[in-house]
Design a protein around this motif. Structure first.
Motif, mmCIF file in Angstrom:
data_model
loop_
_atom_site.group_PDB
_atom_site.id
_atom_site.type_symbol
_atom_site.label_atom_id
_atom_site.label_comp_id
_atom_site.label_asym_id
_atom_site.label_seq_id
_atom_site.Cartn_x
_atom_site.Cartn_y
_atom_site.Cartn_z
ATOM 1 N N ARG A 78 0.833 -1.207 0.000
ATOM 2 C CA ARG A 78 0.000 0.000 0.000
ATOM 3 C C ARG A 78 0.874 1.266 0.000
ATOM 4 N N HIS A 79 1.815 1.287 0.910
ATOM 5 C CA HIS A 79 2.644 2.488 1.049
ATOM 6 C C HIS A 79 3.600 2.650 -0.123
ATOM 7 N N ALA A 82 1.694 4.188 -2.909
ATOM 8 C CA ALA A 82 1.396 5.608 -2.686
ATOM 9 C C ALA A 82 2.627 6.460 -2.986
ATOM 10 N N ASP A 87 -1.884 3.667 -8.508
ATOM 11 C CA ASP A 87 -3.134 3.255 -7.864
ATOM 12 C C ASP A 87 -3.781 2.182 -8.724
ATOM 13 N N LYS A 103 2.076 11.212 -6.461
ATOM 14 C CA LYS A 103 2.844 10.519 -5.409
ATOM 15 C C LYS A 103 2.530 11.170 -4.074
ATOM 16 N N ARG A 104 2.458 10.345 -3.084
ATOM 17 C CA ARG A 104 2.274 10.945 -1.756
ATOM 18 C C ARG A 104 2.854 10.015 -0.678
#
Ligand SMILES: Nc1nc2c(ncn2[C@@H]2O[C@H](COP(=O)(O)OP(=O)(O)OP(=O)(O)O)[C@@H](O)[C@H]2O)c(=O)[nH]1
Ligand SMILES: [Mg+2]
Length: 736
Positions: A78-79, A82, A87, A103-104
């Motif tokens: 998941r990370h 991100a 996605d 991107k986050r």
């Protein structure tokens, strides 16, 4: 159980109590595995670090991760997505496709998660790792929440801890100190201050990309293996030495960054250095490049991951800490083994010394105690120990000798115990009695011979005793101790009394009271005294004789003194010319006794004294004594075996001694004993006296005398010549 474990156990115990009071639920059950604690405050970069650790491990040479459970896999995945800006696009047709999104960074962690994976070190060593990600707010020193408790619990049982420090807070000194303190708290939770740190501890400076002078991987590990000894310094020494490292000395910017961090974190570093060599400082960046600031949230700026995410050094802290853990686990095993060996050695030493302690400290000592107390009571004079006391000693030695330990482990002592039993039990007072007899005999000789009498100095009014008088009295006094009913005591008592009367007589021969007393005493004793043996009787007679008092038991002689003196004269000649022991020692001695009894003082006193001396000497021959026999001639290089036995006994030949011409042998012999001679010719097989070439046995009362001179072995026609040192016949007593 080691001290650390006890400490942890106590801590866990106290924690349980705390929980019970707070009713905050049971302690968490952490999965099995090597537990690595990552302790970091909020926003310190834990979650991004774990993610980049996972991605980086795919390409790192010495550290790989194989995820063990879904929760962990999901968290990483998941990370990672991100941060990479990927996605999942699930269209209505049911197809799933990746799509690019901005991107986050991950959101601040809300729900804690236990991360489980297998770390593969250097391509071979597999370690099941359990670590933990959580909301860093709970790591704050002031936090008392259940989350905070959970974090502490995880850290307390960790095999190694990494302290994640966000360099962005460096400017806010109170915050730096608060964060350092909370980590120090955790360490104290594991082990008391100043004790050796039992687990490896790493300081991980995250977000190193923002630090001036950070250039990448080469800056990740601060202390190289070869500089490890700086960990043993105190803080000041540590700082000085670190800044002297080559890597820093030529890089002022980086050196100043490192210095700044080490100074700001001094309270923490002070706590760790000197307490472990397993300490390291890492500079890592999970992003590699600086992220771009895109906004501000409550209390923190919001960044977006950089265009190119290139994690730097993230595998190093885990690689190092897992290696350290493996090493210290090995050391612990070794320590445990050496501890076990030490305990086993102590037990072995104890078990081995136990019989010695029991033997020397108990069995032998208590036996000695019995013997010592008896010896003390008789002032060390072994000859006057009473029968009852002997029984005590014999019992003590018997019990001692029977003891299993003595029998099995102290065999020499066991044998000695047997000998001691013989010494105290077997002889039954004989030595004391025999010694006393010979003292009494000496006294008889002194009293019988006026030349040996003590002298009384009229002028000085002193009795002058010679050395031999003194030693005679001293020896008697030595026997005059111990049990007053004992035979030795009673008899030495009488002898001393006789001596006392005798010296009183010498001092004042005219004192009729003394004469009267002597007469009375001797008469009384001869009839009533217990154990009044022939030696005492002789002494009594000598006393009466010299004082011209008639012997109490002697039959009055009708013969005149003259007749006796005549007979004395004839006997003297016969005796002094005779080499026949039976005549000299028995027949003549008997006659002389008769003559002496009929010699009354005055004219016959010299003769009576001479007879006394002769008889005393003759008596010596009755005892067993040692004679030195010399083999003067043995023909044709043969050899001889000699053995003395009790009358009628066969020889044992157990002394296994071959006697050649010129040899000497010491023989113990007393009248009545037999003498066995065995002759082995030169070529005859020697069997120590058994099956000899020929043998001779002398069984006469005075067998030893038969052996003196020529001995003929008639079966083989050989004659040997045997002599005795000083001559045997020559030594027969002479009458003066
Ligand atoms: N410059 C830089 N910033 C980073 C790096 N890693 C993380 N950050 C920044 O730090 C923020 C927090 O990172 P997290 O990994 O979420 O921090 P955390 O320790 O998990 O925080 P909590 O979950 O709140 O405890 C990120 O949103 C980034 O902005 C890094 O390597 N370099
Ligand atoms: Mg987080």
């Amino acid at each position: 159980m080691s001290f650390i474990k006890i400490f942890k156990f106590a801590q866990k115990g106290s924690k349980k109590i705390k929980r019970a009071k707070g009713a905050a639920g049971p302690p968490p059950k952490w999965p099995e595995g090597t537990r690595v604690g990552v302790f970091g405050h909020e926003n310190s970069g834990k979650t991004v670090f774990f993610t980049s650790l996972y991605t980086q491990s795919k390409t790192a040479g010495n550290f790989h991760i194989s995820v063990r459970d879904n929760a962990t896999a999901n968290e990483f995945f998941r990370h990672d997505m991100a941060i990479k800006g990927v996605d999942v696009d699930s269209s209505g047709s049911g197809t799933i496709a990746a799509k690019s999104v901005p991107k986050r960074f991950p959101d601040p962690t809300v729900k804690d998660v236990v991360l489980q994976f297998t770390a593969i070190l250097d391509g071979s060593k597999k370690i099941p790792v359990v670590t933990y990600d959580y909301n860093g707010k709970a790591a704050s020193i002031s936090d008392r929440s259940d989350e905070a408790e959970k974090i502490r619990d995880f850290m307390a049982g960790a095999d190694g801890i990494l302290f994640f420090f966000d360099p962005k807070v460096l400017a806010a000194d109170p915050e730096v100190q608060a964060r350092a303190s909370s980590f120090i708290n955790i360490l104290e939770y594991i082990v008391p201050l100043k004790s050796r740190l039992p687990i490896p501890v790493g300081l991980v400076i995250t977000k190193a990309d923002i630090l001036p002078g950070f250039t990448g991987e080469d800056k990740t590990i601060l202390v190289r293996a070869e500089d490890e000894q700086v960990m043993a310094e105190d803080y000041e020494g540590f700082l000085e030495k670190v800044l002297e490292f080559d890597t820093l000395a030529g890089d002022r910017e980086w050196a100043s960054t490192v210095r700044n961090i080490l100074v700001k974190l001094r309270e923490f570093i002070r706590i760790v250095v000197g307490r472990t060599l397993d300490f390291q400082i890492f500079f890592v960046s999970s992003t590699g490049n600086k992220p771009e600031k895109i906004g501000v949230d409550v209390g923190r700026s919001i960044y977006a991951p950089p265009e190119k995410v290139n994690p730097c050094g993230v595998t190093e802290p885990f690689h190092w800490i897992l290696k350290s853990i493996v090493r210290s686990q090995r050391l612990n095993v070794l320590r445990r083994v050496s501890g076990f060996v030490a305990v086993a050695s102590i037990i072995w030493i104890f078990l081995y010394s136990l019989p010695f302690m029991i033997h020397f400290g108990g069995l032998l000592r208590s036996t000695y105690r019995v013997e010592d107390s008896v010896l003390e009571s008789v002032e060390g004079n072994i000859d006057v120990i009473s029968d009852a006391q002997k029984v005590d000693i014999v019992k003590a030695y018997k019990g001692y000798g029977k003891n299993f330990i003595v029998k099995k482990m102290f065999t020499e002592f066991h044998l000695t115990a047997g000998r001691m039993e013989d010494v105290y039990g077997g002889i039954n007072l004989v030595p004391a009695v025999a010694r006393l007899d010979s003292l009494i005999e000496n006294m008889t000789r002194v009293i019988s011979n006026p030349k040996q009498h003590p002298r009384y100095d009229q002028a000085l009014e002193t009795l002058i005793l010679s050395d031999s008088h003194k030693s005679l009295v001293a020896s008697l006094n030595k026997m005059h101790v111990g049990d007053k009913n004992d035979v030795v005591y009673l008899r030495s008592d009488r002898a001393l009394r006789y001596w006392d009367l005798f010296t009183r007589y010498i001092t004042n021969p005219a004192d009729s009271a003394t004469l009267e007393k002597i007469n009375q005493d001797v008469n009384f004793n001869s009839k009533n005294a217990p154990n009044y043996d022939e030696y005492e009787a002789e002494l009594g007679n000598a006393l009466l004789g010299v004082l011209n008092i008639k012997a109490p038991h002697a039959a009055p002689s009708l013969r005149s003194v003259r007749a006796n003196l005549d007979e004395y004269g004839q006997l003297k000649e016969q005796i002094n010319n005779s080499t026949d022991p039976a005549f000299v020692l028995k027949e003549a001695a008997k006659k002389l006794e008769g003559i002496r009894a009929n010699l009354s003082g005055g004219a016959g006193s010299d003769q009576a004294a001479a007879i006394g001396e002769f008889l005393a000497e003759a008596k010596q021959w009755e005892k067993e004594r040692t004679y030195t026999c010399v083999l003067q001639n043995i023909p044709d290089m043969g050899h001889l075996h000699v053995e003395v036995t009790e009358s009628g006994d066969g020889p044992t030949w157990s002394n296994e001694t071959q006697l050649l011409e010129g040899d000497e042998i010491r023989l113990k012999w007393k009248p009545g004993d037999d003498v066995h001679l065995a002759f082995d010719e030169l070529k005859h097989k020697c069997n120590w006296g058994n099956q000899p070439s020929d043998r001779v046995v002398f069984t006469d009362e005075y067998a030893l005398f038969e052996m003196e001179g020529k001995v003929v072995f008639s079966n083989i026609g050989k004659t040997v010549t045997i002599g005795f040192k000083g001559g045997l016949k020559e030594k027969l007593p002479k009458l003066k």
